[in-house]
Design a protein around this motif. Structure first.
Motif, PDB file in Angstrom:
ATOM      1  N   PRO A   1       5.644  -0.164  10.063  1.00 19.13           N
ATOM      2  CA  PRO A   1       5.676   1.224   9.595  1.00 19.13           C
ATOM      3  C   PRO A   1       5.531   1.401   8.091  1.00 19.13           C
ATOM      4  N   GLY A   2       5.616   0.294   7.283  1.00 23.44           N
ATOM      5  CA  GLY A   2       5.377   0.463   5.861  1.00 23.44           C
ATOM      6  C   GLY A   2       6.234  -0.403   4.978  1.00 23.44           C
ATOM      7  N   ILE A   3       6.435   0.051   3.729  1.00 23.54           N
ATOM      8  CA  ILE A   3       7.065  -0.764   2.694  1.00 23.54           C
ATOM      9  C   ILE A   3       8.578  -0.573   2.663  1.00 23.54           C
ATOM     10  N   GLY A   4       9.255  -1.543   2.065  1.00 22.67           N
ATOM     11  CA  GLY A   4      10.703  -1.508   1.955  1.00 22.67           C
ATOM     12  C   GLY A   4      11.350  -2.442   2.956  1.00 22.67           C
ATOM     13  N   LEU A   5      12.532  -2.936   2.634  1.00 28.30           N
ATOM     14  CA  LEU A   5      13.225  -3.888   3.503  1.00 28.30           C
ATOM     15  C   LEU A   5      13.452  -3.349   4.913  1.00 28.30           C
ATOM     16  N   PRO A   6      13.958  -2.126   5.088  1.00 23.23           N
ATOM     17  CA  PRO A   6      14.150  -1.643   6.459  1.00 23.23           C
ATOM     18  C   PRO A   6      12.850  -1.558   7.248  1.00 23.23           C
ATOM     19  N   MET A   7      11.775  -1.079   6.588  1.00 27.51           N
ATOM     20  CA  MET A   7      10.491  -0.964   7.282  1.00 27.51           C
ATOM     21  C   MET A   7       9.954  -2.335   7.681  1.00 27.51           C
ATOM     22  N   CYS A   8      10.158  -3.315   6.821  1.00 26.67           N
ATOM     23  CA  CYS A   8       9.682  -4.667   7.140  1.00 26.67           C
ATOM     24  C   CYS A   8      10.476  -5.267   8.305  1.00 26.67           C
ATOM     25  N   LEU A   9      11.768  -4.968   8.381  1.00 26.06           N
ATOM     26  CA  LEU A   9      12.550  -5.399   9.545  1.00 26.06           C
ATOM     27  C   LEU A   9      12.022  -4.745  10.815  1.00 26.06           C
ATOM     28  N   ILE A  10      11.758  -3.451  10.734  1.00 27.18           N
ATOM     29  CA  ILE A  10      11.237  -2.736  11.902  1.00 27.18           C
ATOM     30  C   ILE A  10       9.883  -3.296  12.306  1.00 27.18           C
ATOM     31  N   SER A  11       9.068  -3.703  11.332  1.00 25.87           N
ATOM     32  CA  SER A  11       7.735  -4.216  11.666  1.00 25.87           C
ATOM     33  C   SER A  11       7.814  -5.448  12.559  1.00 25.87           C
ATOM     34  N   ALA A  12       8.871  -6.257  12.403  1.00 22.92           N
ATOM     35  CA  ALA A  12       9.045  -7.428  13.266  1.00 22.92           C
ATOM     36  C   ALA A  12       9.331  -7.004  14.700  1.00 22.92           C
ATOM     37  N   GLU A  13      10.109  -5.949  14.868  1.00 25.07           N
ATOM     38  CA  GLU A  13      10.399  -5.443  16.211  1.00 25.07           C
ATOM     39  C   GLU A  13       9.159  -4.797  16.837  1.00 25.07           C
ATOM     40  N   VAL A  14       8.399  -4.066  16.008  1.00 31.60           N
ATOM     41  CA  VAL A  14       7.160  -3.454  16.499  1.00 31.60           C
ATOM     42  C   VAL A  14       6.163  -4.541  16.914  1.00 31.60           C
ATOM     43  N   LEU A  15       6.159  -5.653  16.202  1.00 32.39           N
ATOM     44  CA  LEU A  15       5.329  -6.796  16.589  1.00 32.39           C
ATOM     45  C   LEU A  15       5.660  -7.243  18.002  1.00 32.39           C
ATOM     46  N   LEU A  16       6.940  -7.439  18.280  1.00 31.54           N
ATOM     47  CA  LEU A  16       7.341  -7.917  19.598  1.00 31.54           C
ATOM     48  C   LEU A  16       6.937  -6.922  20.682  1.00 31.54           C
ATOM     49  N   LYS A  17       7.113  -5.648  20.394  1.00 33.03           N
ATOM     50  CA  LYS A  17       6.717  -4.630  21.358  1.00 33.03           C
ATOM     51  C   LYS A  17       5.205  -4.669  21.595  1.00 33.03           C
ATOM     52  N   ARG A  18       4.450  -4.860  20.538  1.00 32.12           N
ATOM     53  CA  ARG A  18       2.987  -4.929  20.645  1.00 32.12           C
ATOM     54  C   ARG A  18       2.568  -6.102  21.517  1.00 32.12           C
ATOM     55  N   ILE A  19       3.167  -7.250  21.296  1.00 32.60           N
ATOM     56  CA  ILE A  19       2.815  -8.444  22.062  1.00 32.60           C
ATOM     57  C   ILE A  19       3.046  -8.225  23.546  1.00 32.60           C
ATOM     58  N   HIS A  20       4.114  -7.500  23.862  1.00 31.30           N
ATOM     59  CA  HIS A  20       4.482  -7.314  25.268  1.00 31.30           C
ATOM     60  C   HIS A  20       3.945  -6.022  25.879  1.00 31.30           C
ATOM     61  N   GLY A  21       3.069  -5.345  25.161  1.00 32.15           N
ATOM     62  CA  GLY A  21       2.487  -4.135  25.711  1.00 32.15           C
ATOM     63  C   GLY A  21       3.462  -2.989  25.850  1.00 32.15           C
ATOM     64  N   ASP A  22       4.543  -3.018  25.088  1.00 31.61           N
ATOM     65  CA  ASP A  22       5.571  -1.994  25.132  1.00 31.61           C
ATOM     66  C   ASP A  22       5.150  -0.859  24.190  1.00 31.61           C
ATOM     67  N   THR A  23       4.780   0.284  24.754  1.00 34.32           N
ATOM     68  CA  THR A  23       4.304   1.401  23.945  1.00 34.32           C
ATOM     69  C   THR A  23       5.385   2.458  23.706  1.00 34.32           C
TER      70      THR A  23
ATOM     71  N   PRO B   1       0.813  -1.219   0.000  1.00 33.59           N
ATOM     72  CA  PRO B   1       0.000   0.000   0.000  1.00 33.59           C
ATOM     73  C   PRO B   1       0.847   1.269   0.000  1.00 33.59           C
ATOM     74  N   ALA B   2       0.439   2.228  -0.840  1.00 32.05           N
ATOM     75  CA  ALA B   2       1.205   3.458  -1.033  1.00 32.05           C
ATOM     76  C   ALA B   2       1.272   4.281   0.251  1.00 32.05           C
ATOM     77  N   HIS B   3       2.383   5.006   0.405  1.00 34.05           N
ATOM     78  CA  HIS B   3       2.554   5.883   1.559  1.00 34.05           C
ATOM     79  C   HIS B   3       2.007   7.276   1.260  1.00 34.05           C
ATOM     80  N   THR B   4       0.707   7.342   1.033  1.00 30.79           N
ATOM     81  CA  THR B   4       0.035   8.624   1.020  1.00 30.79           C
ATOM     82  C   THR B   4      -0.213   9.028   2.469  1.00 30.79           C
ATOM     83  N   LEU B   5      -0.672  10.252   2.701  1.00 31.48           N
ATOM     84  CA  LEU B   5      -0.921  10.692   4.076  1.00 31.48           C
ATOM     85  C   LEU B   5      -1.921   9.774   4.766  1.00 31.48           C
ATOM     86  N   ARG B   6      -2.950   9.357   4.054  1.00 30.53           N
ATOM     87  CA  ARG B   6      -4.001   8.521   4.645  1.00 30.53           C
ATOM     88  C   ARG B   6      -3.527   7.100   4.914  1.00 30.53           C
TER      89      ARG B   6
END
Length: 542
Positions: A505-527, A474-479
């Motif tokens: 956080p979105g598309i691209g290899l770095p963003m996809c790597l970050i999404s895995a870390e954000v997943l772990l934070k989400r699971i553990h309630g880390d905001t 999905p495109a990174h438009t503002l919405r």
């Protein structure tokens, strides 16, 4: 630039972690986000099974070989190196230990229609400032200010917007954000194309500042100018390349995931996600021989296309995003990809070469406007890794990866080997080859092609379950950026999470790597909004 490291939040996060009863995790999809998620979850103490429908791992970041030529099948830029290094540090290693990285200098070349001589962008900020000044007197100091703003915005994004699930928006009201609020509001509401005009007037230079929007799956006329931060990555940070190709990143992460204890199963096509009493219980999949299996799970992470996950793997009652939701969203662009094995050199190309049309309004309008169609002429991108890496082509030969951005439209068709793709796909490929031949000064390029394969939008849909054959997500438009992007957790099914290009956080290899870390934070309630401390410590409670 090294991302700031945050200490783990005190109180709620650690308490929540002890209460999490999940022990078995199933990850759907073996692209970079799925493999990264499997590695982090396994290190965190989960019994992880990863299911990948194809026989090769990597998803879009795959690899294809023929007659001594080895092609990366998708991503080819190594940007945001600190993101990769931080991920490897979570697993107790480093990017330097896992990859053989080289800095490209020049980082890339730009040909612009109407100008015979290309612009070569260097690995040094000061040299690029001097280049801008030489092309447009007065632009040097303006681009310096532009790049300083890009660096500041990038640091802010890393600290506040990339490593967060946006569960607690109050965390965004930090003093450093509030101080910059007027500027941030402008950057969110003004298009990148207009903001770039504050630095340059020359069309060639303006295109250098605007083209990174394509990395974000959108156009410079639609991307928020917040994304001028991308210019810091290529004009100041420089561009690197892992010897052996981008797929070496996939190989490294897969190796680490297995070392952490994750079970990785290729040739396993997931058919549905099982839900009982509102909670995931497992995943139904078929093996290569058609046999059906159930992988029990207390937690399921889908790294597949989110639309596919919601509409194909879940029943209607369990969908957070039903069909009507996607009618108002933008799938991002597709492309025709061309892999060429060529006899001899192609001297007009560098490792990365961009060929821009003069009329970007028409070009991007065809891809992202209301009347979407194949642009002609089209801007194209060429990667020639054999300019840097002797392992990707036979001696004396050239390896070319060609990308022609198009609207996400599966009716454009499929690709094939040796010209066997659908007519429109092969026509687009032929046109791109002719443009490269003209720009690179190689009139006999067609005659020197030994290996040819094309990929079309229908291939992205068939092979990757990509929405409308999108090549990126999905495109990174503002919405569709930041907290407006689909979050990484199902609202209807407990224990179901999402990673990859479709979510934050979105598309691209770095963003996809970050999404895995954000997943772990989400699971553990880390905001928290910052990267996790390294190395990641296994949670004994899990």
């Amino acid at each position: 630039m090294t991302p700031p490291r945050a200490s783990r939040p005190t109180g709620s996060a650690s308490t929540t972690r002890r209460k999490v009863p999940v022990r078995r995790a199933v990850v759907i999809g073996g692209g970079i986000s799925g493999l990264a998620s499997a590695a982090l979850l396994a290190r965190d103490g989960y019994a992880v099974t990863l299911l990948e429908q194809r026989t090769q791992l990597g998803g879009r970041a795959g690899s294809w070989e023929r007659d001594g030529f080895r092609f990366d099948t998708g991503p080819s830029w190594y940007l945001m190196p600190e993101v990769f290094d931080h991920f490897f540090q979570l697993l107790g290693t480093t990017a330097a230990e896992q990859l053989d990285l080289v800095t490209l200098d020049p980082g890339y070349r730009v040909y612009s229609e109407g100008h015979d001589e290309p612009l070569d962008l260097r690995a040094d900020k000061e040299q690029n400032i001097a280049l801008f000044e030489s092309v447009e007197p007065g632009a040097g100091e303006r681009i310096r200010k532009y790049l300083d703003s890009a660096e500041e915005t990038y640091a802010m994004a890393v600290r506040r917007f990339l490593y967060t699930s946006f569960q607690d928006l109050r965390k965004l009201a930090a003093p450093d954000v509030l101080r910059r609020l007027p500027k941030l509001l402008r950057l969110l509401t003004e298009p990148l194309a207009k903001y770039a005009e504050t630095a340059v007037r020359d069309r060639r230079l303006w295109q250098v500042l605007g083209y990174p929007a394509v990395f974000l799956g959108t156009s410079p006329y639609q991307a928020p100018s917040m994304y001028h931060l991308m210019s810091h990555l290529d004009l100041a940070d420089g561009v690197q390349y892992p010897k052996g190709g981008i797929h070496e990143i996939i190989t490294a992460i897969g190796r680490l995931a297995r070392a952490e204890g994750a079970q990785v199963i290729a040739g396993a096509k997931v058919e549905r996600i099982l839900v009982e009493d509102g909670h995931v219980t497992g995943v139904v999949h078929r093996d290569r021989d058609g046999g059906q299996h159930v992988a029990p799970a207390d937690l399921v992470v889908s790294a597949a296309d989110l639309r596919h996950t919601e509409l194909q793997l879940l029943g209607p009652e369990h969908r957070t995003y039903p069909a009507k939701h996607w009618q108002k969203r933008d799938p991002g662009p597709s492309a025709v990809l061309v892999y060429l094995g060529v006899d001899g050199p192609v001297p007009g190309l560098l490792h990365h070469t961009l060929v821009f049309t003069a009329d970007w309004h028409a070009n991007f309008g065809a891809i992202f406007g209301k009347d979407r169609h194949v642009p002609d002429p089209a801007s194209i991108y060429v990667c020639a890794p054999s300019e840097t890496d002797s392992t990707v082509a036979p001696p004396g030969s050239s390896n070319l990866f060609v990308l022609v951005p198009l609207p996400a439209d599966v009716s454009i068709g499929k690709g094939g080997i040796d010209g066997a793709g659908d007519f429109e796909v092969e026509r687009i490929a032929d046109r791109a080859i002719d443009v490269i031949a003209e720009r690179a000064g190689v009139p006999d390029l067609r005659d020197r092609i030994r290996v040819r394969r094309t990929i079309g939008p229908q291939d992205f849909a068939d092979d990757l379950n990509a929405w409308s054959g999108s090549m990126l997500g999905p495109a990174h438009t503002l919405r569709q950026s930041a907290f407006f992007r689909e979050p990484n957790r199902s609202r209807k099914v407990d224990g179901l999470y999402y990673v990859g290009a479709s979510t934050t956080p979105g598309i691209g290899l770095p963003m996809c790597l970050i999404s895995a870390e954000v997943l772990l934070k989400r699971i553990h309630g880390d905001t928290s909004t910052e990267p996790l401390p390294t190395p990641l410590v296994r949670d004994a409670a899990v």
